[in-house]
Write an enzyme that holds these catalytic residues in place. Structure first.
Site, PDB file in Angstrom:
ATOM      1  N   GLN A 196       0.857  -1.116   0.015  1.00 31.78           N
ATOM      2  CA  GLN A 196       0.014  -0.071   0.029  1.00 31.78           C
ATOM      3  C   GLN A 196       0.863   1.244   0.026  1.00 31.78           C
ATOM      4  O   GLN A 196       1.834   1.615   1.001  1.00 31.78           O
ATOM      5  CB  GLN A 196      -0.896   0.097   1.137  1.00 31.78           C
ATOM      6  CG  GLN A 196      -2.017   1.126   0.959  1.00 31.78           C
ATOM      7  CD  GLN A 196      -2.916   1.379   2.171  1.00 31.78           C
ATOM      8  OE1 GLN A 196      -2.495   1.518   3.161  1.00 31.78           O
ATOM      9  NE2 GLN A 196      -4.224   1.465   2.107  1.00 31.78           N
ATOM     10  N   TYR A 229      -5.645  10.825   3.667  1.00 35.86           N
ATOM     11  CA  TYR A 229      -4.469  11.090   3.255  1.00 35.86           C
ATOM     12  C   TYR A 229      -4.375  11.807   1.975  1.00 35.86           C
ATOM     13  O   TYR A 229      -5.483  12.177   1.424  1.00 35.86           O
ATOM     14  CB  TYR A 229      -3.422   9.763   3.347  1.00 35.86           C
ATOM     15  CG  TYR A 229      -3.392   9.136   4.635  1.00 35.86           C
ATOM     16  CD1 TYR A 229      -2.926   9.886   5.630  1.00 35.86           C
ATOM     17  CD2 TYR A 229      -4.299   7.998   4.865  1.00 35.86           C
ATOM     18  CE1 TYR A 229      -3.124   9.200   6.988  1.00 35.86           C
ATOM     19  CE2 TYR A 229      -4.481   7.447   6.354  1.00 35.86           C
ATOM     20  CZ  TYR A 229      -3.783   8.228   7.432  1.00 35.86           C
ATOM     21  OH  TYR A 229      -3.807   7.745   8.799  1.00 35.86           O
ATOM     22  N   ARG A 255      -7.326   2.107  -3.354  1.00 32.38           N
ATOM     23  CA  ARG A 255      -8.272   2.221  -2.149  1.00 32.38           C
ATOM     24  C   ARG A 255      -9.020   3.501  -1.792  1.00 32.38           C
ATOM     25  O   ARG A 255      -8.201   4.224  -1.838  1.00 32.38           O
ATOM     26  CB  ARG A 255      -7.790   1.563  -0.749  1.00 32.38           C
ATOM     27  CG  ARG A 255      -8.662   1.482   0.327  1.00 32.38           C
ATOM     28  CD  ARG A 255      -8.049   0.791   1.509  1.00 32.38           C
ATOM     29  NE  ARG A 255      -8.994   0.028   2.191  1.00 32.38           N
ATOM     30  CZ  ARG A 255      -9.195  -0.165   3.531  1.00 32.38           C
ATOM     31  NH1 ARG A 255      -8.080   0.186   4.410  1.00 32.38           N
ATOM     32  NH2 ARG A 255      -9.971  -1.059   3.954  1.00 32.38           N
ATOM     33  N   GLY A 288      -9.680  -6.805   8.211  1.00 33.33           N
ATOM     34  CA  GLY A 288      -8.586  -5.978   9.189  1.00 33.33           C
ATOM     35  C   GLY A 288      -8.252  -6.675  10.452  1.00 33.33           C
ATOM     36  O   GLY A 288      -7.232  -7.504  10.435  1.00 33.33           O
ATOM     37  N   ARG A 289      -9.144  -6.142  11.399  1.00 29.08           N
ATOM     38  CA  ARG A 289      -8.792  -6.761  12.893  1.00 29.08           C
ATOM     39  C   ARG A 289      -8.845  -8.197  12.986  1.00 29.08           C
ATOM     40  O   ARG A 289      -8.124  -8.747  13.810  1.00 29.08           O
ATOM     41  CB  ARG A 289      -9.626  -5.835  13.798  1.00 29.08           C
ATOM     42  CG  ARG A 289      -9.036  -4.563  13.849  1.00 29.08           C
ATOM     43  CD  ARG A 289     -10.304  -3.470  14.477  1.00 29.08           C
ATOM     44  NE  ARG A 289     -11.269  -3.457  13.482  1.00 29.08           N
ATOM     45  CZ  ARG A 289     -12.538  -2.839  13.686  1.00 29.08           C
ATOM     46  NH1 ARG A 289     -12.595  -2.080  14.821  1.00 29.08           N
ATOM     47  NH2 ARG A 289     -13.576  -2.657  12.716  1.00 29.08           N
TER      48      ARG A 289
END
Ligand SMILES: Cc1cc2nc3c(=O)[nH]c(=O)nc-3n(C[C@H](O)[C@H](O)[C@H](O)COP(=O)(O)O)c2cc1C
Length: 357
Positions: A97, A177, A224, A314-315
């Protein structure tokens, strides 16, 4: 379709449709060189269909967090080569990424470089730097003359990623971002060719993706995005503007033939996200965001109901190196420990146990 069926993504064949989410873990020290622990962490998770690395910076100015790894220095690339070799040896696939933090950083984090953004608007709040917590600075608004240099950073970092053995790159256009800052009308108030209308706010992201695709091959490039995530002051609260901005973006991406589009959105089944999928026309990944942790039932249903081609997790992938085995066989899972997400060392990183087989 079934979550545990294969999926072609660019020239990769994923053995299943579980994609490990990009997850910043800040364990690469001040040098930004990923070491043995990072290699072990990713290698333990090689059975996921695809691994997306944590956000990595394409230039020193683009570093967002202390301890974040980079794709700039030879030592960083050598570190990543050891990671990708190890993941491949374990039978996995991994893309990098590429994340330029834009204004979500501070000079005390990025080595003293100017903090840059589309417009000179600071985030309201503080950021953790090498000198403790600091208020976000007012960023330097990139001039039109400076934009080609930023595009060149994305291109070089992506070429570096391929040279370091990654199977492709995911450009980080989400979560507030730099790329997302161009999309949001709250962070982009430019009045030149890269702002002032939804189409012009979408342009810089299209420019970056197009340039990276030309350099390394579109089938090695994913993007993404996180429309309406409203994080880090990259607010998108006007539904009409939102639809126009992301519509222009996917229309600009569709002809490129990218490996995939990955969308983080609370309602992946809804009309807004599904419209993006239709207009994009390629492999489509979803993740329903930071609210509830992605669970087995949700992931199974998203693929079964053809909401997406694959699910970004993810988690659950943090806490379960053997997540595919557990979910495929409906076995119990470990819970993640949020206190060790952004910490040092092996605890909460490489010490989550796999089930004895
Ligand atoms: C510790 C942590 C680090 C994250 N780092 C990144 C990152 O580097 N890049 C990114 O796009 N998203 C990042 N995210 C967001 C995740 O990719 C994902 O969207 C989020 O965890 C929600 O999915 P889940 O419910 O499956 O965990 C991060 C999330 C967490 C919890």
């Amino acid at each position: 379709m079934n979550l545990f069926s294969p999926l072609n993504l660019g020239d990769l064949e994923l053995p299943n449709r579980l994609v490990m989410a990009p997850l910043t873990r800040i364990r690469s020290g001040q040098s930004g060189v990923p070491g043995d622990l990072v290699a072990l962490h990713y290698t333990q998770r090689a059975s996921l269909g695809l691994i997306v690395s944590e956000g990595t910076y394409p230039s020193h100015a683009g570093q967002g967090f202390p301890g974040q790894p980079g794709l700039v220095e030879p030592e960083q690339l050598a570190g990543w080569k050891a990671v990708t070799d190890s993941v491949h040896a374990a039978g996995g696939r991994i893309v990098a990424q590429v994340m330029h933090a834009g204004r979500v950083t501070h000079e005390a984090t990025n080595g003293g470089f100017p903090v840059v953004a589309p417009s000179a608007i600071a985030i309201n709040g503080t950021t953790r730097t090498y000198d403790g917590k600091q208020a976000y600075p007012v960023p330097h608004a990139l001039t039109a003359e400076e934009l080609p240099g930023i595009i060149a950073e994305f291109v070089l970092a992506s070429q570096n990623a391929i040279a370091a053995g990654f199977d492709g790159v995911e450009l980080h256009g989400a979560n507030g971002y730099l790329l997302h800052e161009f999309l949001s009308p709250a962070s982009n108030v430019r009045d030149d060719s890269w702002g002032g209308s939804p189409e012009r706010r979408a342009r810089f992201v299209i420019d970056v993706v197009t340039a990276v695709a030309a350099a390394i091959g579109a089938d090695k490039v994913g993007l993404r995005i996180s429309p309406e995530h409203n994080i880090q002051d990259a607010l998108e609260t006007d539904a009409t503007d939102l639809a126009a901005t992301y519509g222009a973006l996917v229309d600009g991406l569709a002809p490129l033939g990218l490996a995939y589009l990955s969308v983080l959105h609370a309602d992946p089944r809804g009309e807004f996200v599904q419209n993006l999928r239709i207009r994009f026309g390629g492999v489509f990944l979803v993740n329903s965001g930071f609210g509830a942790i992605t669970a087995r039932d949700e992931a199974l249903a998203l693929v079964r109901d053809d909401v997406a081609d694959a699910v970004v997790v993810g988690r659950a992938a943090i806490a379960n190196p053997d997540l595919v085995h557990r979910w495929q066989n409906d076995l119990p899972v470990n819970d993640p420990n949020p206190l060790t997400y952004y910490a040092d060392g092996a605890e909460g990183y490489t010490d989550y146990p796999a089930l004895a087989s």
